[in-house]
Design an enzyme around this catalytic site. Structure first.
Site, short mmCIF file in Angstrom:
data_model
loop_
_atom_site.label_atom_id
_atom_site.label_comp_id
_atom_site.label_asym_id
_atom_site.label_seq_id
_atom_site.Cartn_x
_atom_site.Cartn_y
_atom_site.Cartn_z
N ARG A 109 -14.09 -1.60 -9.21
CA ARG A 109 -13.81 -3.00 -8.89
C ARG A 109 -14.40 -3.28 -7.51
O ARG A 109 -14.11 -2.57 -6.55
CB ARG A 109 -12.31 -3.27 -8.88
CG ARG A 109 -11.96 -4.73 -8.61
CD ARG A 109 -10.45 -4.95 -8.60
NE ARG A 109 -9.82 -4.33 -7.43
CZ ARG A 109 -8.49 -4.31 -7.24
NH1 ARG A 109 -7.68 -4.83 -8.13
NH2 ARG A 109 -7.99 -3.75 -6.15
N HIS A 112 0.82 -1.21 0.00
CA HIS A 112 0.00 0.00 0.00
C HIS A 112 0.86 1.26 0.00
O HIS A 112 0.50 2.27 -0.62
CB HIS A 112 -0.93 -0.01 1.22
CG HIS A 112 -2.06 -0.98 1.08
ND1 HIS A 112 -2.73 -1.50 2.15
CD2 HIS A 112 -2.62 -1.54 -0.02
CE1 HIS A 112 -3.67 -2.32 1.72
NE2 HIS A 112 -3.62 -2.37 0.42
N CYS A 170 -5.40 -3.34 -17.23
CA CYS A 170 -5.29 -2.37 -16.14
C CYS A 170 -4.13 -2.69 -15.19
O CYS A 170 -4.06 -2.15 -14.10
CB CYS A 170 -6.59 -2.29 -15.35
SG CYS A 170 -7.06 -3.84 -14.53
#
Length: 757
Positions: free
Chosen positions: A513, A370, A684
């Protein structure tokens, strides 16, 4: 002669004062070290006291001794892990023995003359969780050192480690080959986490304590400071949890819950209290316990335990900032800051002033972490997997972050600075060129229109939408909202976020998503008792959503409400079977019917798609595609599953190349199947944001790419300079290669066609 052991005759602060007084007149380094070991031996009532320091080779060299043969100083070197001294360094924990020669790890060195000594007590000199040396006391008589003596030697060892590293005992020249306080120019190879170039002054995410702040003047005062600091810490964590719901830039709930667990842990609190009672300041107690945990976790083989180490690091750092008087969330930086950390959570990175943070160096982590995702969103150059970089730098050191080659240059020479400045100037010119291309349609030389979208998931990504000229959001990661909430985000909270994203995009398309959580991203309010051995292949993403349909239905209900009256695109991740997609789509139909019965407005257009990330779908596209409105290729996961190589594991992540015949043929088969069925398809993954890889994608026929914000400009320039008809002919000739990678051949093709890479 000293008696055969006993409690310390003077407290650690008195001992340190006596050492400093003895060294006040200066003199050669060896003389100062001799004073140190003699003073410690007298204070510990020991007949032998020795200091070993680790050389760059990993060997532990005897640097000073009181009681052993002086001729052995600088002559005795122990290989890594050799003898009891090596065992102390390897375990990074104290060892206390009543009869050392009988221990299986004992290594006899005749030159030291330690034959008569039986009792042994050794403690590691820990700095940054690494043993930079070992402090040893010995006695002739067979005896057990009591817990107070073990505590005392750990306190002295901690002070010694920082005193040695700060240069108080040894000058910088004398530390030239010692694994502390490096001062020469160095180059360390790591991995590129976020592209870009930067140079500036080091800011340590966890700054070391100076030696004068290690020992307590008043033990009771330090105990009070520690208790008050822990109270403030727990209160601030609770405030983050209560106030973080729905904020994309807030703290990950998983991390905060770990903070709360550690903050309330009796063992951790007891260790801190014992360290303070041993004579340390509250800050030094936190630092010592952190070093001990770090050293123990480093020995663990369980990767999950190692990955959770940074959660404990963050907690300790927060407590140190509280003790230092810093308000929660307040971070101060110089104007040219390069942040250096062992590991970093996304919330920690977002707490720093964005305009002052020029670059980021991380010892651990992965490009998929992250923190790396946030760095790319903020367009901050970041290099990770830089082993040992934290201990090779001091506050204020000059450093270069090379996010193009994945390297860090520590204390660079003037010629290296000139070189990086020249490269930065060229890069700025390129960025200016990309900015001029912002509103230019991405059309190849021979007239093929390519749609360029961006990936998002953070608030800052929405700002990048206009800056980059992206034509929409090809992938919006919805899980971030769930990871910053104390509880499952309610319907209104989810709906508000999705409306915010759609409003920011305006007429541009947004593909949401659905939740990609589970596995290693377990939310506390969904925690299960079962632990998965391989979470990347476990109960995550759509599998978790179908196992808990109420969770997925709530998100779908929020998406439908947010998209009322406009186009809504919803995509399900990690579809491995056609039945999974069918079941997920049925839930969409259920929620649409639920809204109709209640007179709720629905999207004007609803499109439902699937992510192709699991290789199983490659042989069932004929069944899947007629059921979808669109598909998107998640190349990151698709390739790691194809090659059975965890892309977050540096030991195997470079074992395959995305520009290999098998990978490219798989992509070609997807594109061909989508063309035959008329199914819109996009890519993507990270490939879409790198010019050479994007060149390969459009040669395969893909005309819709979703890239990180920083990749839009470079990829658009590539598209505008590509004769796609000629490029496709060249690519077809390469796909039949038997080589493991055809990267160099594709690059040669692009250069031959004068493609702007």
């Amino acid at each position: 002669m000293a008696i055969a052991g006993g409690s310390m005759t003077r407290g650690p602060r008195v001992l340190l004062r006596q050492i400093r007084e003895a060294m006040a007149d200066g003199g050669p380094a060896q003389g100062r070290l001799d004073v140190v070991v003699t003073t410690i031996a007298q204070s510990m009532v020991a007949e032998v006291c020795s200091i070993y320091l680790r050389r760059a080779s990993g060997e532990l060299e005897l640097f000073a001794t009181h009681g052993l043969n002086r001729d052995a100083v600088h002559a005795t070197r122990l290989k890594p892990g050799e003898g009891l001294v090596g065992e102390v360094a390897r375990l990074a924990q104290p060892i206390s023995l009543s009869d050392a020669p009988s221990h299986p790890s004992f290594s006899y060195r005749p030159e030291t003359g330690e034959d008569p000594y039986h009792a042994f007590l050794g403690a590691p000199l820990l700095r940054g969780g690494r043993a930079i040396g070992v402090l040893v006391v010995q006695n002739r008589a067979e005896r057990r050192y009591d817990p107070d003596e073990v505590e005392d030697i750990q306190t002295i060892a901690m002070v010694l480690a920082e005193t040695v590293a700060s240069g108080e005992l040894l000058a910088q020249e004398e530390l030239r080959d010692i694994e502390v306080a490096p001062h020469r120019p160095e180059r360390i190879k790591g991995q590129r986490f976020a592209e870009g170039l930067a140079f500036g002054r080091v800011v340590l995410h966890e700054a070391p304590l100076p030696p004068e702040r290690l020992l307590a003047e008043n033990q009771q005062v330090e105990e009070i400071r520690l208790r008050e600091g822990l109270t403030v810490l727990k209160t601030s964590i609770d405030a983050l949890l209560d106030g973080g719901q729905g904020k994309l830039s807030g703290q990950s709930f998983e991390v905060l819950e770990t903070y709360r667990m550690f903050a309330d842990d009796r063992g951790w609190n007891r260790s801190l209290e014992e360290a303070v009672r041993g004579g340390l300041t509250a800050e030094a107690a936190v630092d010592r316990v952190r070093n001990e945990h770090r050293a123990r976790f480093a020995q663990a083989r369980d990767p999950y335990i190692k990955e959770r180490l940074h959660d404990f690091e963050d907690l300790a750092n927060r407590l140190l900032r509280v003790l230092g008087g810093e308000k929660p969330g307040q971070r101060v930086l110089p104007d040219d800051a390069i942040l250096v950390a062992r590991n970093l959570g996304p919330a920690d990175l977002l707490e720093y002033p964005r305009h002052k943070l020029k670059g980021l160096l991380i010892e651990e982590g992965s490009a998929a972490s992250h923190a790396a995702i946030v760095a790319r969103a903020l367009q901050i150059p970041c290099v990770g997997r830089l082993q040992g970089v934290r201990d090779r730098l001091s506050e204020g050191d000059l450093v270069i972050v090379d996010g193009e080659t994945g390297e860090a240059y520590l204390r660079p020479r003037p010629d290296m600075l000139e070189s990086i400045q020249s490269r930065m100037a060229v890069r700025e010119q390129r960025q200016a060129e990309f900015a001029r291309l912002r509103d230019v349609p991405a059309v190849t030389v021979d007239g093929t229109r390519i749609t360029l979208l961006t990936n998002a998931g953070l608030a800052v990504d929405l700002e990048n939408l206009d800056e980059t000229g992206a034509e929409g959001i090809g992938l919006f990661r919805t899980e971030f909202q769930f990871m910053v909430s104390e509880e499952l985000p309610r319907l209104n909270s989810q709906t508000a976020l999705y409306k915010l994203v759609l409003d920011a995009a305006g007429d541009r398309p947004v593909t949401f998503r659905t939740l990609d959580i589970g596995g290693d991203k377990v939310l506390p309010y969904m925690e299960t008792t079962e632990r998965e051995e391989n979470p990347a292949l476990g109960r995550r993403a759509i599998r978790l959503g179908l196992d808990r349909p109420s969770l997925l239905r709530l998100q779908l209900r929020a998406l439908l409400a947010a998209g009322a009256g406009r186009e809504l695109r919803v995509m399900f991740p990690m579809i491995a079977t056609v039945d999974e997609f069918r079941a997920a789509r049925e839930l969409v139909d259920v929620e649409c019917e639920w809204a109709r019965r209640r007179g709720r407005p629905l999207p004007a257009t609803l499109r439902v798609g699937a992510m192709i990330e699991c290789p199983s779908l490659l042989w069932h596209l004929d069944a899947l595609l007629p059921m979808t409105d669109f598909v998107s290729v998640g190349s990151n996961d698709l390739f790691q599953y194809m090659y059975a190589a965890d892309r977050t594991n540096p030991l195997v992540s470079d074992r395959y190349d995305a520009l290999s015949p098998p990978a490219l043929r798989a992509l070609q088969s997807i594109q061909k199947a989508c063309t035959e069925t008329g199914t819109p398809v996009s890519v993507c993954g990270e490939l879409a944001g790198r010019p050479l890889e994007a060149f390969a994608l459009i040669c395969l026929g893909f005309t819709r790419l979703s890239a990180p914000a920083g990749g839009i400009g470079p990829v658009k320039r590539m598209i505008l300079t590509t004769d796609l008809t000629a490029a496709k002919r060249g690519m077809n000739n390469l796909l039949g290669s038997s080589a493991g990678s055809i990267r160099s051949e594709i690059e040669s093709l692009a250069r031959k066609l004068n493609v702007g890479l």
